[in-house]
Design a protein around this motif. Structure first.
Motif, PDB file in Angstrom:
ATOM      1  N   ALA A  89      99.673  82.293 -55.692  1.00  0.00           N
ATOM      2  CA  ALA A  89      99.736  81.127 -56.573  1.00  0.00           C
ATOM      3  C   ALA A  89      99.509  81.520 -58.032  1.00  0.00           C
ATOM      4  O   ALA A  89     100.197  81.018 -58.933  1.00  0.00           O
ATOM      5  N   ALA A  90      98.587  82.433 -58.283  1.00  0.00           N
ATOM      6  CA  ALA A  90      98.290  82.857 -59.645  1.00  0.00           C
ATOM      7  C   ALA A  90      99.464  83.617 -60.263  1.00  0.00           C
ATOM      8  O   ALA A  90      99.795  83.412 -61.437  1.00  0.00           O
ATOM      9  N   VAL A  91     100.113  84.480 -59.491  1.00  0.00           N
ATOM     10  CA  VAL A  91     101.273  85.216 -60.004  1.00  0.00           C
ATOM     11  C   VAL A  91     102.410  84.237 -60.303  1.00  0.00           C
ATOM     12  O   VAL A  91     103.072  84.331 -61.345  1.00  0.00           O
ATOM     13  N   SER A  92     102.632  83.290 -59.415  1.00  0.00           N
ATOM     14  CA  SER A  92     103.669  82.284 -59.641  1.00  0.00           C
ATOM     15  C   SER A  92     103.399  81.507 -60.929  1.00  0.00           C
ATOM     16  O   SER A  92     104.303  81.315 -61.752  1.00  0.00           O
ATOM     17  N   ASP A  93     102.166  81.067 -61.123  1.00  0.00           N
ATOM     18  CA  ASP A  93     101.801  80.342 -62.338  1.00  0.00           C
ATOM     19  C   ASP A  93     101.989  81.202 -63.580  1.00  0.00           C
ATOM     20  O   ASP A  93     102.490  80.735 -64.606  1.00  0.00           O
ATOM     21  N   GLU A  94     101.595  82.466 -63.502  1.00  0.00           N
ATOM     22  CA  GLU A  94     101.709  83.368 -64.649  1.00  0.00           C
ATOM     23  C   GLU A  94     103.169  83.617 -65.012  1.00  0.00           C
ATOM     24  O   GLU A  94     103.544  83.584 -66.187  1.00  0.00           O
ATOM     25  N   LEU A  95     104.014  83.865 -64.033  1.00  0.00           N
ATOM     26  CA  LEU A  95     105.429  84.098 -64.319  1.00  0.00           C
ATOM     27  C   LEU A  95     106.100  82.837 -64.851  1.00  0.00           C
ATOM     28  O   LEU A  95     106.961  82.914 -65.732  1.00  0.00           O
ATOM     29  N   THR A  96     105.713  81.681 -64.359  1.00  0.00           N
ATOM     30  CA  THR A  96     106.237  80.418 -64.887  1.00  0.00           C
ATOM     31  C   THR A  96     105.804  80.224 -66.333  1.00  0.00           C
ATOM     32  O   THR A  96     106.603  79.827 -67.183  1.00  0.00           O
ATOM     33  N   ARG A  97     104.549  80.531 -66.615  1.00  0.00           N
ATOM     34  CA  ARG A  97     104.039  80.392 -67.979  1.00  0.00           C
ATOM     35  C   ARG A  97     104.779  81.324 -68.932  1.00  0.00           C
ATOM     36  O   ARG A  97     105.112  80.942 -70.050  1.00  0.00           O
ATOM     37  N   ARG A  98     105.086  82.530 -68.497  1.00  0.00           N
ATOM     38  CA  ARG A  98     105.787  83.490 -69.357  1.00  0.00           C
ATOM     39  C   ARG A  98     107.227  83.066 -69.620  1.00  0.00           C
ATOM     40  O   ARG A  98     107.775  83.393 -70.673  1.00  0.00           O
ATOM     41  N   ARG A  99     107.856  82.367 -68.695  1.00  0.00           N
ATOM     42  CA  ARG A  99     109.236  81.926 -68.879  1.00  0.00           C
ATOM     43  C   ARG A  99     109.346  80.698 -69.772  1.00  0.00           C
ATOM     44  O   ARG A  99     110.399  80.424 -70.329  1.00  0.00           O
TER      45      ARG A  99
END
Length: 113
Positions: A89-99
């Protein structure tokens, strides 16, 4: 993705390593080449009746950066499973935030668009 497993007070048997690697691939494999190294640190309970096993996970995210999560549970396997769920979940949130594009056009003058 390279998975490294360390044990503190836990013997990392080939079976435990394979299980953690399978869980890691299931939880984080969907991110493909965006993840480099995943370090899983397993800490055994020190022996008290109310002690919990702890799992810390460090994920290197390409091109730069990373994150860490952890969780605790009565068993090593449950702690790893819970921590890997949080890591996914944290990786998904981080990659979404970067995009996501920035809210403002300039950091120096955030009131101009």
């Amino acid at each position: 993705m390279k998975v490294v497993v360390h044990g503190h007070g836990v013997e990392i048997t080939p079976e435990l390593h394979a299980q953690v690697a399978r869980q890691t691939l299931a939880a984080l494999g969907r991110f493909g080449g965006r993840i480099g190294r995943v370090t899983v640190r397993l800490h055994a309970p020190s022996g008290g009746a109310d002690e919990l096993a702890i799992c810390h996970i460090l994920v290197d995210i390409h091109p730069c950066g990373g994150l860490g999560v952890g969780d605790a549970a009565p068993s090593i396997e449950a702690a790893a499973d819970r921590a890997l769920g949080r890591a996914s979940a944290a990786v998904s949130d981080e990659l979404t935030r970067r995009r996501r594009p920035r809210e403002h056009g300039s950091l120096a003058y955030p009131f101009f668009k």
